[in-house]
Design an enzyme around this catalytic site. Sequence first.
Site, mmCIF file in Angstrom:
data_model
loop_
_atom_site.group_PDB
_atom_site.id
_atom_site.type_symbol
_atom_site.label_atom_id
_atom_site.label_comp_id
_atom_site.label_asym_id
_atom_site.label_seq_id
_atom_site.Cartn_x
_atom_site.Cartn_y
_atom_site.Cartn_z
ATOM 1 N N ASN A 47 0.843 -1.197 0.000
ATOM 2 C CA ASN A 47 0.000 0.000 0.000
ATOM 3 C C ASN A 47 0.878 1.247 0.000
ATOM 4 O O ASN A 47 1.963 1.276 0.603
ATOM 5 C CB ASN A 47 -1.010 0.001 1.149
ATOM 6 C CG ASN A 47 -0.420 -0.208 2.512
ATOM 7 O OD1 ASN A 47 0.584 -0.888 2.679
ATOM 8 N ND2 ASN A 47 -1.032 0.376 3.521
ATOM 9 N N GLU A 49 0.275 5.256 0.676
ATOM 10 C CA GLU A 49 -0.731 6.216 1.157
ATOM 11 C C GLU A 49 -0.432 7.642 0.682
ATOM 12 O O GLU A 49 0.635 7.937 0.141
ATOM 13 C CB GLU A 49 -0.799 6.150 2.691
ATOM 14 C CG GLU A 49 -1.283 4.781 3.157
ATOM 15 C CD GLU A 49 -1.582 4.716 4.641
ATOM 16 O OE1 GLU A 49 -1.147 5.610 5.397
ATOM 17 O OE2 GLU A 49 -2.269 3.754 5.045
ATOM 18 N N CYS A 58 -4.055 0.615 -2.651
ATOM 19 C CA CYS A 58 -3.988 -0.617 -1.862
ATOM 20 C C CYS A 58 -2.908 -1.542 -2.418
ATOM 21 O O CYS A 58 -2.553 -1.477 -3.602
ATOM 22 C CB CYS A 58 -5.320 -1.353 -1.907
ATOM 23 S SG CYS A 58 -6.620 -0.611 -0.917
ATOM 24 N N GLU A 60 -3.041 -4.711 -3.141
ATOM 25 C CA GLU A 60 -3.514 -5.602 -4.215
ATOM 26 C C GLU A 60 -3.467 -4.891 -5.563
ATOM 27 O O GLU A 60 -3.063 -5.456 -6.583
ATOM 28 C CB GLU A 60 -4.961 -6.029 -3.947
ATOM 29 C CG GLU A 60 -5.176 -6.818 -2.685
ATOM 30 C CD GLU A 60 -5.505 -5.937 -1.480
ATOM 31 O OE1 GLU A 60 -4.873 -4.866 -1.309
ATOM 32 O OE2 GLU A 60 -6.391 -6.331 -0.702
ATOM 33 N N CYS A 88 -10.142 -5.252 0.775
ATOM 34 C CA CYS A 88 -11.255 -4.305 0.900
ATOM 35 C C CYS A 88 -12.243 -4.510 -0.248
ATOM 36 O O CYS A 88 -11.964 -5.228 -1.215
ATOM 37 C CB CYS A 88 -10.736 -2.863 0.912
ATOM 38 S SG CYS A 88 -10.226 -2.247 -0.705
ATOM 39 N N CYS A 91 -10.911 -3.665 -3.760
ATOM 40 C CA CYS A 91 -9.934 -4.642 -4.250
ATOM 41 C C CYS A 91 -10.626 -5.944 -4.644
ATOM 42 O O CYS A 91 -10.177 -6.641 -5.556
ATOM 43 C CB CYS A 91 -8.848 -4.888 -3.209
ATOM 44 S SG CYS A 91 -7.692 -3.496 -3.129
HETATM 45 N N1 THU Z 1 -5.308 -1.548 2.466
HETATM 46 C C1 THU Z 1 -4.765 -2.323 1.484
HETATM 47 O O1 THU Z 1 -3.629 -2.099 1.060
HETATM 48 N N2 THU Z 1 -5.506 -3.333 0.991
HETATM 49 C C2 THU Z 1 -6.770 -3.659 1.417
HETATM 50 O O2 THU Z 1 -7.442 -4.485 0.808
HETATM 51 C C3 THU Z 1 -7.280 -3.036 2.627
HETATM 52 C C4 THU Z 1 -6.659 -1.721 2.973
HETATM 53 C C5 THU Z 1 -4.522 -0.431 2.997
HETATM 54 C C6 THU Z 1 -5.032 0.916 2.562
HETATM 55 C C7 THU Z 1 -4.528 1.817 3.666
HETATM 56 O O3 THU Z 1 -3.222 2.248 3.342
HETATM 57 C C8 THU Z 1 -4.449 0.916 4.887
HETATM 58 O O4 THU Z 1 -4.553 -0.420 4.405
HETATM 59 C C9 THU Z 1 -5.534 1.168 5.916
HETATM 60 O O5 THU Z 1 -6.782 1.130 5.338
#
Ligand code: THU
Length: 127
Positions: A47, A49, A58, A60, A88, A91
Amino acid sequence: MSDLTPADAELLAAADEVAARAYAPYSGFQVGAAVRARDGRVFAGCNVENAAYPLTSCAERTALSRAVAEAGLGPGDIEAIAITASPCGGCRQWLTEFRLERVLYRRADGSVALSTPAALLPDTFRV
Ligand code: THU
């Protein structure tokens, strides 16, 4: 989980490794994902941000985007994905788009789930 193959375990290890490089200064939640193409190639992503939170990528999507950008892969070319957390909703739509067969992810309690895009997101939107 007993159904995990040695290849699955390797993929999850790749996801764990890349998670350590996540850029997650806002949530502090580091996520890694690794996809395995049908020809065996592995692409990993974490991920990334942003101060404008919704712009976050994300893990994925980063991994799948790498498979597209670096190897020209598309739907049907990628067999499996391993994720260090439960995917999530957005994703799950991406996993459906790329027609993955095996989705491995680590639950919050540390156990590993083996699933499919259809089980994770039924009656999916398609165009
Ligand atoms: N996140 C992911 O990388 N993948 C997911 O499927 C769920 C959420 C990350 C996004 C964000 O940087 C952190 O997790 C908190 O939500």
